[in-house]
Design a protein around this motif. Structure first.
Motif, PDB file in Angstrom:
ATOM      1  N   THR A 287     -12.874  10.306  -0.064  1.00 14.11           N
ATOM      2  CA  THR A 287     -12.740  10.743  -1.456  1.00 14.11           C
ATOM      3  C   THR A 287     -13.998  10.387  -2.244  1.00 14.11           C
ATOM      4  OG1 THR A 287     -10.373  10.414  -1.250  1.00 14.11           O
ATOM      5  CG2 THR A 287     -11.219  10.600  -3.489  1.00 14.11           C
ATOM      6  N   GLU A 288     -14.458   9.147  -2.038  1.00 10.73           N
ATOM      7  CA  GLU A 288     -15.666   8.699  -2.739  1.00 10.73           C
ATOM      8  C   GLU A 288     -16.884   9.544  -2.347  1.00 10.73           C
ATOM      9  OE1 GLU A 288     -15.663   4.402  -2.478  1.00 10.73           O
ATOM     10  OE2 GLU A 288     -17.755   4.395  -3.141  1.00 10.73           O
TER      11      GLU A 288
ATOM     12  N   PHE B 180      -1.526   7.941   0.970  1.00 12.34           N
ATOM     13  CA  PHE B 180      -2.708   8.508   0.311  1.00 12.34           C
ATOM     14  C   PHE B 180      -2.623  10.029   0.372  1.00 12.34           C
ATOM     15  CE2 PHE B 180      -7.000   9.657  -0.629  1.00 12.34           C
ATOM     16  CZ  PHE B 180      -7.486   8.635  -1.427  1.00 12.34           C
TER      17      PHE B 180
ATOM     18  N   GLU C 158     -10.078   6.563   1.281  1.00 11.14           N
ATOM     19  CA  GLU C 158     -10.810   6.201   0.055  1.00 11.14           C
ATOM     20  C   GLU C 158     -12.290   6.568   0.189  1.00 11.14           C
ATOM     21  OE1 GLU C 158      -8.304   2.349  -1.639  1.00 11.14           O
ATOM     22  OE2 GLU C 158      -9.927   1.995  -0.233  1.00 11.14           O
ATOM     23  N   ILE C 159     -12.830   6.317   1.382  1.00 13.07           N
ATOM     24  CA  ILE C 159     -14.255   6.605   1.613  1.00 13.07           C
ATOM     25  C   ILE C 159     -14.515   8.110   1.558  1.00 13.07           C
ATOM     26  CG2 ILE C 159     -15.987   6.626   3.481  1.00 13.07           C
ATOM     27  CD1 ILE C 159     -15.228   3.705   4.002  1.00 13.07           C
TER      28      ILE C 159
ATOM     29  N   TYR D 245       0.836  -1.205   0.000  1.00  6.64           N
ATOM     30  CA  TYR D 245       0.000   0.000   0.000  1.00  6.64           C
ATOM     31  C   TYR D 245       0.867   1.250   0.000  1.00  6.64           C
ATOM     32  CZ  TYR D 245      -3.900  -3.072   0.992  1.00  6.64           C
ATOM     33  OH  TYR D 245      -4.846  -4.055   0.906  1.00  6.64           O
TER      34      TYR D 245
ATOM     35  N   ASP E  18      -5.449  10.515  -3.782  1.00  9.46           N
ATOM     36  CA  ASP E  18      -5.048   9.309  -4.513  1.00  9.46           C
ATOM     37  C   ASP E  18      -3.807   8.687  -3.851  1.00  9.46           C
ATOM     38  OD1 ASP E  18      -5.160   7.387  -6.424  1.00  9.46           O
ATOM     39  OD2 ASP E  18      -5.040   8.770  -8.126  1.00  9.46           O
ATOM     40  N   PHE E  19      -3.446   7.498  -4.334  1.00  6.06           N
ATOM     41  CA  PHE E  19      -2.222   6.865  -3.826  1.00  6.06           C
ATOM     42  C   PHE E  19      -1.007   7.517  -4.482  1.00  6.06           C
ATOM     43  CE2 PHE E  19      -5.485   3.739  -2.944  1.00  6.06           C
ATOM     44  CZ  PHE E  19      -5.170   3.423  -1.629  1.00  6.06           C
TER      45      PHE E  19
ATOM     46  N   ILE F 268      -6.224   4.207   5.504  1.00  7.13           N
ATOM     47  CA  ILE F 268      -6.229   4.285   4.030  1.00  7.13           C
ATOM     48  C   ILE F 268      -7.655   4.068   3.522  1.00  7.13           C
ATOM     49  CG2 ILE F 268      -5.412   3.197   1.905  1.00  7.13           C
ATOM     50  CD1 ILE F 268      -2.860   2.404   3.354  1.00  7.13           C
ATOM     51  N   LYS F 269      -8.327   3.100   4.130  1.00  6.43           N
ATOM     52  CA  LYS F 269      -9.714   2.821   3.699  1.00  6.43           C
ATOM     53  C   LYS F 269     -10.619   4.017   3.994  1.00  6.43           C
ATOM     54  CE  LYS F 269      -8.792  -0.946   1.893  1.00  6.43           C
ATOM     55  NZ  LYS F 269      -8.911  -1.059   0.439  1.00  6.43           N
TER      56      LYS F 269
END
Ligand code: NDP
Length: 487
Positions: free
Chosen positions: A191-192, A9, A188-189, A6, A13-14, A184-185
């Motif tokens: 961002t979504e 972030f 992502e959430i 991984y 983005d990564f 990290i998760k």
């Protein structure tokens, strides 16, 4: 078998690091490497600051009610992905699925939901001063940093990002290197859900990355969760640029069980406050003071229930209620404390050994351990162990037990069990602790401020007042009359 790698972030983005440096993350229940993570090198660190600057400019200009809507979308996604996220927490921390499935994600989501609701409710003041007047604005601080511990990784990331983002700040979060995936998760959430790029960045690594956050002149605040010793270093380092700090640190909290208490309830509280999350909870009541007249009854029931009801094993098995400690090092540390307890003369009521459950023979398990005949000067009674080790002490007099309970440099939590309503409040009002429970232990709803007295912390998380820790007040004086000048 290759394991995933991984990246950090950054900016929605990564981002690949330039040094190529990575670290391995192990499942504490199996001793196996489950994935690798790239360290935030100076390239990533600079990118984190630049993206947070841009993220802050965009986010702080968005109307609070719109920020609220975006955060509520993240809350819905957290709840939708509960099981997936809970599994990540189980594999990273070694805690039982039984807990993670209903606590870790939900209590994190609750806090973001709570602060999302408060975002549009923040108001300033206005006051007349003669014919002139002033008004105040609650403005965000800018770029904040969050540094997390490994026991509730996702929850800690939510508890810091909820108020920080609701108030309009950008946050750079560093999880513990033992448990880096949950954050990290969460990124992502966010961002979504529509949180703009750069508002929530995750940087990975050990102490050096944390130190960089505490030094950086671009960061206005550090909210830290971890050990007292590390907290002192963070405050000292943050002083270099006079950053605001919130410190959520360790404890050695007392639970007082009076002679009129419901003993079974008190035993439940003592077990929850020592064996939940295999003892790795900062507010744990690791010093249990029991009135002499009910002492025998208390320890008889405690021994029976500890030996009969605790099921250690593969944390993913839903019937398991007791998991593995975070690492081999921590396992050794906890075993060292148990040895000290025995050497200093405490009586081992139960436990006191490492466990090798059939379903997880390589995990870092320590049996739920209870020491009786403890005295106030024993190491196990004085120092935070952060494992499943309970010390039981006897008392006879109310004033005396209050004095003994307060005789520590820590002050995170305290509890009292009694049916006498006056005594309950009288005693709890004298406890030098920030989080207190009466006939209960451990609940920490989003609405309730939490934090420590003495060396257990600075500032608070959760509850309305936490928004004040993520904002600054701007006062604006408005002249309605001509200036009188002697010049
Ligand atoms: P640590 O203090 O060891 O680490 C906490 C975080 O700080 C980690 O991310 C760590 O990185 C990082 N870190 C380490 N050194 C520095 C430094 N010099 N500058 C900046 N950051 C640094 O705590 P643990 O992770 O071991 O967590 C357990 C402790 O946390 C216990 O004492 C517990 O009581 C406390 N805690 C308090 C809570 C509260 O709300 N009051 C809640 C939960 C835990 P890395 O680990 O990657 O090296």
């Amino acid at each position: 078998m290759t394991t995933p790698v991984y990246q950090n972030f950054i900016n929605g983005d990564f981002l690949k690091n330039q040094s190529g440096e990575t670290f391995a993350v192990k499942n504490p229940a199996t001793d196996e490497v489950i994935y690798h993570v790239e360290v935030a090198d100076s390239f990533v660190q600079n990118a984190a600051i630049e993206s947070a600057k841009q993220g802050f400019a965009v986010w702080s200009a968005i109307a609070p009610i719109e920020r609220s809507r975006i955060l509520l979308k993240a809350v819905a996604l957290l709840r939708e992905r509960n099981d997936l996220l809970a599994k990540i927490e189980v594999l990273d921390t070694g805690k039982p699925w039984q807990e993670a499935e209903c606590v870790d994600v939900q209590t994190g989501a609750d806090v973001i939901e709570y602060f999302a609701g408060l975002a549009p409710a923040q108001v300033g003041q206005q006051q007349m001063v003669g014919e002139d007047f002033y008004y105040t604005r609650k403005e965000p601080l800018g770029i904040c940093a969050g540094i997390g511990a490994w026991n509730y990784p996702l929850q800690i990331a939510c508890w810091k990002s909820g108020p920080a983002l609701a108030a309009g700040n950008a946050l750079i979060f560093k999880p513990s290197e033992e448990t880096p995936l949950g954050a990290i998760k969460l990124a992502e959430i966010f961002t979504e859900a529509g949180v703009p790029a750069g508002v929530f960045n995750v940087v990975q690594g050990a102490a050096e990355v944390g130190q960089w956050l505490t030094h950086s002149p671009d960061i206005e605040k550090v909210s830290f969760t971890g050990e007292v010793g590390t907290g002192k270093k963070v405050v000292a380092s943050a002083a270099g640029t006079l950053k605001d700090v919130t410190m959520e640190l360790g404890g050695k909290s007392p639970l007082l069980v009076f002679e009129d208490a419901d003993i079974s309830q008190a035993v439940s509280a003592a077990m929850l406050g020592n064996f939940y999350t295999q003892g790795e909870i900062c507010t744990n009541c690791t010093r249990i003071y029991v009135h002499k007249s009910v002492y025998q009854q208390f320890i008889d029931e405690l021994k029976t229930r500890t030996e009969q009801n605790i099921v250690a094993g593969d944390p993913l098995d839903p019937s398991v209620n007791f998991g593995a400690l975070i690492s081999k090092n921590h396992h050794n540390l906890v075993m060292g404390y148990i040895e000290k307890g025995i050497n200093e003369g405490a009586t081992l009521l139960t436990g006191g050994k490492a466990l090798r459950p059939e379903s997880a023979p390589n995990g870092y398990f320590v049996a739920p351990t209870v020491f009786t005949d403890c005295t106030d000067d024993m190491t196990i009674v004085k120092e935070e162990i952060f494992g499943p080790v309970m010390s039981v002490l006897v008392f006879e007099d109310e004033d005396d037990v209050i004095r003994r309970a307060n005789d520590t440099h820590l002050g995170l939590a305290a509890g009292v069990f009694t049916k006498d309503i006056k005594r309950a409040h009288r005693v709890i009002h004298q406890m030098q602790a920030g989080i207190c429970w009466i006939n209960s232990y451990g609940n920490s709803p989003a609405e309730m401020p939490v934090g420590g007295y003495k060396q257990s912390g600075i500032g608070r998380e959760n509850g309305i007042e936490t928004l004040d820790h993520y904002t600054q007040t701007k006062s604006i004086y408005v002249g309605m009359t001509d200036i009188e000048s002697p010049f």
